[in-house]
Design a protein around this motif. Structure first.
Motif, mmCIF file in Angstrom:
data_model
loop_
_atom_site.group_PDB
_atom_site.id
_atom_site.type_symbol
_atom_site.label_atom_id
_atom_site.label_comp_id
_atom_site.label_asym_id
_atom_site.label_seq_id
_atom_site.Cartn_x
_atom_site.Cartn_y
_atom_site.Cartn_z
ATOM 1 N N SER A 40 0.832 -1.217 0.057
ATOM 2 C CA SER A 40 0.046 -0.114 0.106
ATOM 3 C C SER A 40 0.959 1.408 0.165
ATOM 4 C CB SER A 40 -0.921 0.039 1.162
ATOM 5 O OG SER A 40 -1.840 -1.038 1.256
ATOM 6 N N GLY A 44 -0.278 2.856 -3.124
ATOM 7 C CA GLY A 44 -1.406 3.426 -2.681
ATOM 8 C C GLY A 44 -2.410 2.467 -2.076
ATOM 9 N N HIS A 45 -3.619 2.963 -1.590
ATOM 10 C CA HIS A 45 -4.842 2.281 -1.081
ATOM 11 C C HIS A 45 -5.642 1.599 -2.121
ATOM 12 C CE1 HIS A 45 -3.540 2.426 3.051
ATOM 13 N NE2 HIS A 45 -3.416 3.822 2.949
ATOM 14 N N GLY A 46 -5.105 1.971 -3.610
ATOM 15 C CA GLY A 46 -6.190 1.684 -4.800
ATOM 16 C C GLY A 46 -6.922 0.164 -4.393
#
Lengths: 393, 310
Positions: A40, A44-46
């Motif tokens: 992450s 990212g938190h995609g």
């Protein structure tokens, strides 16, 4: 120092194979779980199920839960130093360790949640906004860690019989100062993070900071009791006397009554709400989130019922009551964060959904495993009250 | 033998001062970016707050960013730092009776403001309402993405929602780092180099107007708009929040230009102007039409007015 390092080496040498296997398993879980957090961090938190409409997820629930768990140490410290309950002394260091690790866990939840954890480390030194409850509470965690760290240092000194009368006085002062600091600054302001948000019907209530204090006391003290019971069973000797277990149960009963009292009236008022948002919140709690709602309220009532009777305030009864309490508070933290955001800001946004997926659950489990690993190692190597007492006798 | 054992123990003994030094260095290193830790990374890490930057500081930062963006996107960027004009307070008007829900504003905004194409990001959301129904009754049957063959759909009306540029913005109060603030001309801006991505502003915004970069935003070279503002449409990073800025890169120009959404609207439903100018169109609308603001009960005082012209 030399004596302490000798003590550490002696303890490690005296460990059995089960301990090493236990630590190894925890470490593997921690590494596997936290590798998702690294993913992450890089991408990212995609891949999570959080969205622009549900911006906070499991990590923020974790933050609220872990912060609550840190309250136990303050109560034990107050009982020992403020009320002279020497019978709590055998769990003093363990309670402080649990609190320190809980705050460490909470801060890690924040770090795993934010988009720029490296930049976030500049709070409160280079980045600050005094009107932000997030800023106030996250800064207060550092202060709390400092107080608890100093308390731990003093407690170890006292346990090893190396403390002067000045050290003992300082330990007493720290233990007493920690109580208002924890309750008024740490837990109340954590509740205020949500309480000030007018946009969210379930959060925007002045009851929330008070609720966070009572639920923190319940979950924090439940955690200390649970660890005391489990440690007693592992070592095959009672860490504290039956009278102390009974007293612990009484205190838990008091904290549970306070939490249930606030919860019940909060929900009664919510159920009568005439606003669209209030009605939708109640609709969610009694619909899609009925299971966690029942675990929360049913759990609190069940735990309360167990500790209300003397038979329930035995180690076995307390094991059930504290486990149920912790589960109920976890359910509450999930509800407050998720349901709070799932009421659409506009009805045309449709039904919102948030169910954490493996990418969020795995780092969380990894973090819990890491905390358990650190606790296991620290309780092994540090001169705790029960071990030192046993070696003297 | 005993002497040897003692020597071994001493050789492994760490002095308290050495331990503290090591621990401090270790902790400090954890707080710093690693990997591509060249000079610009450090400069970015310790960059001053935008409002505290001198003209020289701003020039240095802009030069560094233009270089970074040119390298990342293979395009020459112009990043402006145009200040607000004194005596200007921007306001926005939207004629609900005219809006046909065509979503041209959504895509004009995407193109103008370099919003990510993958994953897709829209600063404007157009909501479709059934005429005559109370909000509470439509919870169960609401459609998030309406998609009829033609718009406007019979029996429906449309309500585009974006940042309301509140006079009393809850997002500004809750931001832990002052990464978002209200400019003197009424625009609520975000400094993408100060945002830690905690998303508290998103949780606090009653209008759902803020967007988070859940992954690295992607815009192809051909689709990029190289005319940017530091506080507006310059390319964003993974893990930061962004939102509508009334096209700050256009509206702060002299002479100013309309925001892209106002310019593109085919039915003239969108109005924009200076609230402090009694002769402006937006003032005329506010004074002569039936205007309302969203969620007025929250006292956020939006500078975004909805009205029914007919």
């Amino acid at each position: 120092m030399k004596e302490l390092s000798g003590h550490i080496r002696e303890n490690i040498a005296g460990s059995n194979r089960i301990f090493y296997v236990y630590c190894f398993i925890l470490l593997v879980i921690a590494v596997v779980g936290l590798s998702q957090a690294v993913k992450s961090l890089a991408f990212g938190h995609g891949h999570s199920t959080m969205s622009d409409m549900v911006p906070w997820g499991m990590y923020i629930s974790g933050l609220a839960f872990f912060i609550g768990c840190s309250a136990g140490a303050t109560m034990v410290g107050l009982l020992i130093h403020g009320f002279g309950r020497e019978d709590y002394h055998p769990v003093g260091t363990r309670a402080i360790l649990l609190a320190l690790l809980s705050i460490f866990g909470a801060m890690n939840c924040v770090m795993m949640d934010v988009g720029n954890p490296f930049r976030a480390m500049k709070i409160p030194f280079l980045l600050r906004n005094e009107t932000s409850m997030f800023f106030i509470s996250s800064s207060s965690y550092m202060g709390f860690m400092t107080i608890l760290g100093a308390e731990l240092f003093m407690t170890i000194k006292i346990t090893r019989g190396k403390a002067s009368s000045r050290d003992k006085l300082l330990a007493k002062l720290l233990a007493i100062v920690a109580v208002p600091y924890a309750l008024v600054v740490v837990h109340s302001f954590t509740g205020t993070i949500f309480g000030v948000v007018k946009a969210r019907e379930m959060w925007n209530t002045p009851l929330l900071p008070i609720h966070f204090v009572t639920s923190a006391l319940a979950s924090g003290f439940a955690l200390v009791i649970l660890v005391t019971v489990i440690t007693s069973w592992i070592h095959n000797k009672e860490l504290v006397s039956m009278d102390t277990f009974n007293h612990m149960g009484f205190l838990l009963l008091f904290f549970l009554i306070a939490t249930v009292f606030i919860d019940v009236f909060d929900y009664i008022i919510l159920s009568y709400s005439a606003t669209e948002e209030g009605m939708e919140t109640w609709h969610l709690l009694t619909g899609r989130y009925l299971v966690t709602f029942l675990i929360n309220m049913g759990g609190l009532f069940s735990a309360l019922t167990i500790v209300a009777f003397k038979k329930g305030r035995t180690p076995r009864g307390l094991l059930y009551a504290t486990s149920i309490t912790l589960l109920a508070i976890v359910a509450y933290r999930i509800n407050i964060i998720s349901v709070g955001q799932l009421v659409p800001l506009y009805p045309e946004l449709g039904e919102l959904e948030y169910i954490p997926n493996i990418h969020e659950v795995a780092p969380f489990i990894g973090l819990v495993a890491l905390l358990m690993f650190i606790y296991a190692v620290l309780t092994k190597v540090l001169p705790l009250e029960d071990k030192v007492h046993a070696s003297h006798t | 033998m005993d002497q040897k054992k003692n020597r071994d123990i001493h050789s492994r003994h760490i002095h308290r001062r050495t331990f503290l030094k090591g621990a401090a260095l270790g902790l400090a290193s954890m707080a710093l970016p690693f990997g591509t830790a060249d000079a610009s990374v450090w400069e970015a890490f310790f960059q001053k707050h935008y409002r505290e930057m001198s003209a020289d500081d701003k020039r240095d930062v802009i030069l560094r960013m233009e270089k970074e963006y040119a390298k990342a996107y293979d395009t020459k960027f112009n990043i402006k730092t145009t200040k607000p004009t004194p005596g200007v307070n921007f306001g926005y008007g939207l004629d609900v009776s005219r809006c046909i829900g065509c979503r041209r504003c959504v895509y004009a905004c995407v193109n103008e403001n370099n919003q990510s194409r993958d994953p897709q990001m829209h600063w404007i959301t157009v909501l479709e309402f059934k005429k005559g129904e109370r909000w509470v009754n439509v919870f169960e049957e609401a459609k998030k993405h309406y998609n009829p063959e033609t718009v406007p759909e019979e029996g429906h009306f449309y309500l585009p929602v974006q940042c309301q540029q509140c006079e009393n913005p809850p997002c500004v109060k809750v931001c832990p780092t002052q990464a978002t603030w209200k400019e003197p001309d009424g625009i609520v801006v975000v400094d993408y180099n100060w945002c830690i991505g905690c998303r508290y502003c998103m949780a606090a915004c009653p209008y759902g107007a803020r967007r988070f970069n859940w992954a690295k935003p992607r815009v192809s070279k051909e689709e990029l708009n190289p005319e940017t503002h530091y506080l507006g449409n310059r390319p964003r990073y993974k893990g930061v929040v962004e939102k509508c800025t009334f096209c700050i890169q256009r509206t702060r120009e002299n002479p100013g230009r309309y925001p892209a959404c106002v310019e593109i609207c085919p039915v003239g439903a969108r109005k924009f102007g200076n609230l402090l100018d009694p002769k402006s169109e937006i003032r005329y609308c506010i004074e002569n039409k039936r205007v309302f603001r969203l969620k007025e009960d929250l006292n956020t005082l939006p500078q975004f007015y909805y009205f029914f012209a007919s």
